[in-house]
Design an enzyme around this catalytic site. Structure first.
Site, mmCIF file in Angstrom:
data_model
loop_
_atom_site.group_PDB
_atom_site.id
_atom_site.type_symbol
_atom_site.label_atom_id
_atom_site.label_comp_id
_atom_site.label_asym_id
_atom_site.label_seq_id
_atom_site.Cartn_x
_atom_site.Cartn_y
_atom_site.Cartn_z
ATOM 1 N N ASP A 1 0.794 -1.250 0.000
ATOM 2 C CA ASP A 1 0.000 0.000 0.000
ATOM 3 C C ASP A 1 0.820 1.290 0.000
ATOM 4 O O ASP A 1 0.506 2.222 0.759
ATOM 5 C CB ASP A 1 -0.963 0.009 1.202
ATOM 6 N N ASP B 1 -4.591 -0.800 -1.767
ATOM 7 C CA ASP B 1 -5.879 -0.641 -1.090
ATOM 8 C C ASP B 1 -6.825 -0.027 -2.129
ATOM 9 O O ASP B 1 -6.469 0.972 -2.773
ATOM 10 C CB ASP B 1 -5.660 0.297 0.105
ATOM 11 N N HIS C 1 -10.802 0.712 -2.574
ATOM 12 C CA HIS C 1 -12.168 0.704 -2.064
ATOM 13 C C HIS C 1 -13.155 1.357 -3.025
ATOM 14 O O HIS C 1 -12.868 2.422 -3.584
ATOM 15 C CB HIS C 1 -12.249 1.474 -0.747
ATOM 16 N N HIS D 1 -17.487 2.878 0.844
ATOM 17 C CA HIS D 1 -17.039 1.642 1.505
ATOM 18 C C HIS D 1 -17.399 1.653 2.988
ATOM 19 O O HIS D 1 -17.383 2.707 3.639
ATOM 20 C CB HIS D 1 -15.515 1.493 1.341
ATOM 21 N N HIS E 1 -10.652 7.024 1.717
ATOM 22 C CA HIS E 1 -9.284 6.902 1.191
ATOM 23 C C HIS E 1 -9.242 5.811 0.136
ATOM 24 O O HIS E 1 -10.080 4.903 0.123
ATOM 25 C CB HIS E 1 -8.297 6.559 2.330
ATOM 26 N N LYS F 1 -7.152 -4.977 -2.875
ATOM 27 C CA LYS F 1 -7.889 -5.504 -1.722
ATOM 28 C C LYS F 1 -8.810 -4.430 -1.164
ATOM 29 O O LYS F 1 -8.589 -3.242 -1.374
ATOM 30 C CB LYS F 1 -6.908 -5.998 -0.653
ATOM 31 N N CYS G 1 -2.022 -2.627 7.712
ATOM 32 C CA CYS G 1 -1.921 -3.584 6.609
ATOM 33 C C CYS G 1 -0.636 -4.411 6.622
ATOM 34 O O CYS G 1 -0.662 -5.597 6.286
ATOM 35 C CB CYS G 1 -2.141 -2.865 5.282
HETATM 36 C C1 VGL Z 1 -4.660 0.740 5.730
HETATM 37 C C2 VGL Z 1 -6.215 1.677 7.123
HETATM 38 C C3 VGL Z 1 -7.190 1.550 6.152
HETATM 39 C C4 VGL Z 1 -3.235 0.315 5.532
HETATM 40 C C5 VGL Z 1 -5.616 0.585 4.757
HETATM 41 O O1 VGL Z 1 -2.780 0.221 4.365
HETATM 42 O O2 VGL Z 1 -2.548 0.081 6.550
HETATM 43 N N1 VGL Z 1 -4.966 1.282 6.917
HETATM 44 N N2 VGL Z 1 -6.879 0.999 4.983
HETATM 45 ZN ZN ZN Z 2 -8.335 1.031 3.434
#
Ligand code: VGL
Ligand code: ZN
Length: 198
Positions: free
Chosen positions: A9, A47, A49, A53, A82, A107, A152
């Site tokens: 990510d 990430d 979404h 979401h 996000h 994901k 993550c």
């Molecule tokens: C993440 C919060 C929400 C991450 C992703 O990549 O750690 N944290 N979505």
């Molecule tokens: Zn996320």
């Protein structure tokens, strides 16, 4: 013993100026590029979404970012909107060298469930397919880097260790959100799962 580097990510929304900025998130990009350049098998995660979401606070009346709610699969932290699919925030950091990535795992694309881990959604049972990909390629050892250490990266690393991969997290190439002690909890959780933290 085949090895893969999993880059978690490294996206604009997790870097300074982004919607869910991780302090120093962009400071790891050059080091990750250098590590990718010397690694044969590189996998990136993203990430990804849909708008609206269920992990977004804006999807829940009266809730604010960083509140925690109970979902059918367990507690869920609510985040600022996000990494919306196709947005600039969801794109990889412009300095991340993605050219040698052999696989990109997206994901969190189902509205009703979040996915911190690169291996399983947050119900801890729905697979992303990454385990099958790595296993069928004979990969047994993993190095993880990226964002965020305590979400993550943490969930991906503990799942990887439980799935039987010899797993190392390069802490110097990760940065954390650190909500209410989440970084310390993640570090002890990863250690307990058998992850090597350097
Ligand atoms: C993440 C919060 C929400 C991450 C992703 O990549 O750690 N944290 N979505
Ligand atoms: Zn996320």
């Amino acid at each position: 013993m085949s090895h893969a580097l999993i880059v978690i990510d490294v996206q604009n929304d997790f870097c300074p100026g982004g919607a869910l900025a991780v302090p120093g998130g962009d400071a790891i990009v050059a080091g990750i590029n250098a590590l990718m350049a010397e690694t044969d098998t590189v996998v990136l995660t993203q990430d990804w979404h849909p708008a609206g979401h269920s992990s977004f606070a804006s999807s829940h009346a009266g809730k604010s970012p960083y509140d925690v709610i109970d979902m059918a699969y367990g507690p869920q932290v609510l985040w600022p909107d996000h990494c919306v699919q196709g947005s600039a925030g969801a794109a990889f950091h412009p300095k991340l060298d993605t050219t040698r990535a052999q696989m990109i795992v997206r994901k969190g694309f189902r509205t009703g469930i979040d996915s911190y881990s690169a291996f399983f959604e947050n119900d801890q049972t729905t697979p992303t397919g990454l385990d099958g990909y790595l296993r069928s390629r004979g990969i047994t050892t993993l190095t993880l880097v990226g964002l965020a250490t305590d979400f993550c990266v943490n969930f991906s690393a503990t799942d990887a260790a439980r799935l039987g991969y010899a797993t190392t997290v390069r802490s110097d190439l990760c940065r954390a959100i650190d909500l209410d002690g989440s970084l310390a909890a993640a570090q002890s959780g990863m250690q307990a799962a058998g992850v090597t933290l350097t």
